[in-house]
Design an enzyme around this catalytic site. Structure first.
Site, PDB file in Angstrom:
ATOM      1  N   SER A 141       0.870  -1.182   0.000  1.00 33.31           N
ATOM      2  CA  SER A 141       0.000   0.000   0.000  1.00 33.31           C
ATOM      3  C   SER A 141       0.900   1.223   0.000  1.00 33.31           C
ATOM      4  CB  SER A 141      -0.849   0.018   1.277  1.00 33.31           C
ATOM      5  OG  SER A 141      -1.491   1.268   1.437  1.00 33.31           O
ATOM      6  N   TYR A 154      -1.240  -1.061  10.818  1.00 30.20           N
ATOM      7  CA  TYR A 154      -1.473  -1.314   9.382  1.00 30.20           C
ATOM      8  C   TYR A 154      -0.338  -0.730   8.544  1.00 30.20           C
ATOM      9  CZ  TYR A 154      -3.495  -1.239   4.729  1.00 30.20           C
ATOM     10  OH  TYR A 154      -3.697  -1.404   3.376  1.00 30.20           O
TER      11      TYR A 154
END
Ligand SMILES: NC(=O)c1ccc[n+]([C@@H]2O[C@H](COP(=O)([O-])OP(=O)(O)OC[C@H]3O[C@@H](n4cnc5c(N)ncnc54)[C@H](OP(=O)(O)O)[C@@H]3O)[C@@H](O)[C@H]2O)c1
Length: 263
Positions: A141, A154
């Site tokens: 990401s 995350y």
């Protein structure tokens, strides 16, 4: 029979980016092994994609549970299925202050985003190297390029995925096996709902890409064997800018982007 037909294992293929990737591989006549927790959703996807004339095997598994990656590998081995392309796509995030985040959410993200991805890579890689042919795509990401207050775990898991993937791509040069790290930015999928980030500045005000477009970028990146690919020019610019801006400023901006807003 298409001579270039390959078998592609996609984790997290019941929805979102993984589902869109599965459609692209089916379109190009590749056989599929699809994994996610929801057996019913996987069955629907399989029915849809078999209409393209490809073989689709589904395996419903919670990959965050410790024995799952090895179980998946053993299932495919005993069924005589050889994986040519591994897409480590399953992943999730959770919003909130680290100090209040339930331990199961912290470990859940680490188990899925880091441990399962690493184990699957380690399990499927040796036979690819032996065949001198194979592709692995790890979905990270743009979150992996900076610290992420309010989603600290995350962001850290995705930094791990970028680091691991770039190192493996280097180790594997000249083996016939490529490792691609694919970095989407905010994308309209089920991700934001599960993460609790639907009201974040990122999703509400800054805008997200659609999953079809993102998956197409990922598909091209893995088939070209690129080491690192960021989906979207604006995401590329933001990711690059973090390398030159002061780190405290980068972290502050990252928090601002993650904060919830009313409109
Ligand atoms: N959407 C974004 O804004 C965004 C941005 C950057 C990166 N990413 C990354 O892109 C990847 C795909 O996310 P997405 O946006 O497509 O999210 P999504 O719509 O929530 O899809 C996630 C997929 O993973 C599966 N999954 C979730 N937990 C699992 C588990 N424990 N075991 C097995 N499968 C599991 C889900 O199916 P089940 O629920 O049926 O298990 C689903 O198929 C993730 O790695 C995510 O971190 C997303």
């Amino acid at each position: 029979m298409n001579a270039s037909r390959q078998t592609v294992l996609i984790t997290g293929a019941s929805g979102g980016i993984g589902y869109e990737l599965a459609k692209l591989f089916a379109r190009d006549h590749h056989n599929l092994v699809l994994v996610a927790r929801s057996a019913d959703k996987l069955a629907r996807v399989a029915t849809e994609l078999r209409a393209q004339g490809v073989t689709v095997k589904t395996i419903a598994l919670d990959l965050a549970a410790a024995p799952a990656p090895k179980f998946l590998f053993d299932q495919l081995q005993s069924g005589g299925v050889s994986v040519d392309i591994l897409i480590n796509n399953a992943g999730y995030g959770a919003f909130g202050d680290f100090a209040q985040m339930p331990e199961e959410e912290i470990l859940g993200q680490i188990n899925l985003n880091i441990t399962a991805l690493t184990q699957l890579t380690r399990l499927f890689l040796p036979s690819m190297v032996q065949r001198r042919s194979g592709r692995i795509m790890n979905v990270a990401s743009t979150a992996g390029f900076q610290p992420g207050p309010l989603m600290a775990v995350y962001y850290a898991t995705k930094a791990y995925v970028i680091s691991l993937s770039e190192a493996l791509a280097n180790e594997l040069r000249n083996t016939g096996v490529t490792v691609t790290c694919f970095c989407p930015g905010a994308t309209h999928t089920g991700f934001a709902k599960r993460a609790g980030t639907e009201k974040s500045r990122l999703f509400k005000q800054l805008g997200a890409m659609n999953a079809e477009k993102v998956a197409l970028d990922g598909y091209r990146a893995v088939m070209e064997g690129r080491t690192l690919a960021i989906s979207g020019v604006h995401n590329w610019l933001v990711a690059e800018s973090t390398r030159f801006a002061p780190r405290k400023m980068v972290t502050a901006v990252s928090r601002w982007v993650a904060e919830k807003v009313d409109s």
